[in-house]
Design a protein around this motif. Structure first.
Motif, short mmCIF file in Angstrom:
data_model
loop_
_atom_site.label_atom_id
_atom_site.label_comp_id
_atom_site.label_asym_id
_atom_site.label_seq_id
_atom_site.Cartn_x
_atom_site.Cartn_y
_atom_site.Cartn_z
N MET A 1 0.82 -1.02 0.06
CA MET A 1 0.07 -0.17 0.12
C MET A 1 0.89 1.31 -0.16
N ALA A 2 0.48 2.17 -0.74
CA ALA A 2 1.25 3.44 -0.98
C ALA A 2 0.56 4.47 -0.03
N TYR A 3 1.45 5.18 0.65
CA TYR A 3 1.00 6.06 1.85
C TYR A 3 1.24 7.57 1.23
N THR A 4 0.73 8.52 1.76
CA THR A 4 1.08 9.85 1.47
C THR A 4 2.06 10.27 2.29
N ILE A 5 3.17 10.66 1.83
CA ILE A 5 4.45 11.20 2.78
C ILE A 5 4.49 12.80 2.82
N GLN A 6 4.48 13.32 3.80
CA GLN A 6 4.81 14.36 4.15
C GLN A 6 6.29 14.87 4.71
N HIS A 7 6.81 16.07 4.12
CA HIS A 7 8.10 16.32 4.54
C HIS A 7 8.10 17.73 5.11
N GLN A 8 8.81 18.02 6.22
CA GLN A 8 8.78 19.42 6.65
C GLN A 8 10.08 19.45 7.38
N GLU A 9 10.56 20.74 7.08
CA GLU A 9 11.92 21.24 7.56
C GLU A 9 11.80 22.52 8.33
N ALA A 11 14.29 25.15 10.63
CA ALA A 11 15.77 25.62 11.15
C ALA A 11 16.87 24.25 10.79
N SER A 12 17.31 23.84 11.70
CA SER A 12 18.24 22.73 11.27
C SER A 12 17.80 21.18 11.09
N ARG A 13 16.49 21.11 11.56
CA ARG A 13 15.86 19.63 11.72
C ARG A 13 14.69 19.55 10.53
N GLY A 14 14.69 18.38 10.07
CA GLY A 14 13.70 17.92 9.07
C GLY A 14 13.18 16.54 9.40
N ALA A 15 12.03 16.23 8.76
CA ALA A 15 11.39 14.73 8.96
C ALA A 15 10.47 14.58 7.65
N PHE A 16 10.48 13.14 7.28
CA PHE A 16 9.52 12.66 6.47
C PHE A 16 8.54 12.03 7.28
N HIS A 17 7.02 12.20 6.95
CA HIS A 17 6.13 11.75 7.95
C HIS A 17 5.08 10.82 7.12
N ILE A 18 4.57 9.56 7.79
CA ILE A 18 3.31 8.88 6.95
C ILE A 18 2.12 8.82 7.93
N HIS A 52 5.62 -3.74 6.21
CA HIS A 52 4.56 -3.54 5.29
C HIS A 52 5.12 -2.40 4.35
N GLY A 53 6.56 -2.21 4.40
CA GLY A 53 7.45 -1.43 3.31
C GLY A 53 7.37 0.22 3.93
N ILE A 54 6.56 0.44 4.96
CA ILE A 54 6.55 1.85 5.32
C ILE A 54 8.07 2.72 5.40
N ALA A 55 9.06 1.99 6.21
CA ALA A 55 10.37 2.69 6.19
C ALA A 55 10.92 2.83 4.73
N GLN A 56 10.73 1.89 4.05
CA GLN A 56 11.33 1.92 2.50
C GLN A 56 10.53 3.00 1.87
N GLN A 57 9.29 3.09 1.97
CA GLN A 57 8.73 4.49 1.21
C GLN A 57 9.33 5.66 1.95
N LEU A 58 9.60 5.87 2.97
CA LEU A 58 10.14 7.03 3.70
C LEU A 58 11.51 7.29 3.09
#
Length: 95
Positions: A1-9, A11-18, A52-58
């Motif tokens: 299953m493909a999930y929608t991934i959001q990216h935010q950054e 200052a000096s920190r960032g993350a990809f979220h599902i 379920h492949g979530i880490a791979q999608q990230l």
């Protein structure tokens, strides 16, 4: 299953979220060391969805973003390090 991934950054920190059903179920975080270099330091997937492949999608999102933005990656997170070791096709984004 493909999930929608959001990216935010910020200052000096960032993350990809599902998210699934309004709840965060996966995250890959990084810190920025300079304008074109990030250190990926953590990957988390909700225990009920592991395998379920979530880490791979990230990671796929991270690699695509790094290529698009000309960022290089230093993998500190153990999951990310192993994936870069296994897949030579993504090593172009390694610092």
């Amino acid at each position: 299953m493909a999930y929608t991934i959001q990216h935010q950054e910020a200052a000096s920190r960032g993350a990809f979220h599902i998210h699934q059903d309004g709840k965060e179920v996966g995250e890959m975080t990084y810190s920025r060391t300079n304008p074109s270099l990030v250190v990926v330091d953590h990957t988390y997937v909700d225990p009920s969805l592991r395998g379920h492949g979530i880490a791979q999608q990230l990671q796929d999102a991270l690699v695509a973003w790094a290529r698009e933005t000309n960022n290089k990656v230093i993998p500190v997170c153990s999951y990310v390090k192993v994936q870069f070791d296994r897949d030579p096709k993504i090593r172009d984004v390694l610092a």
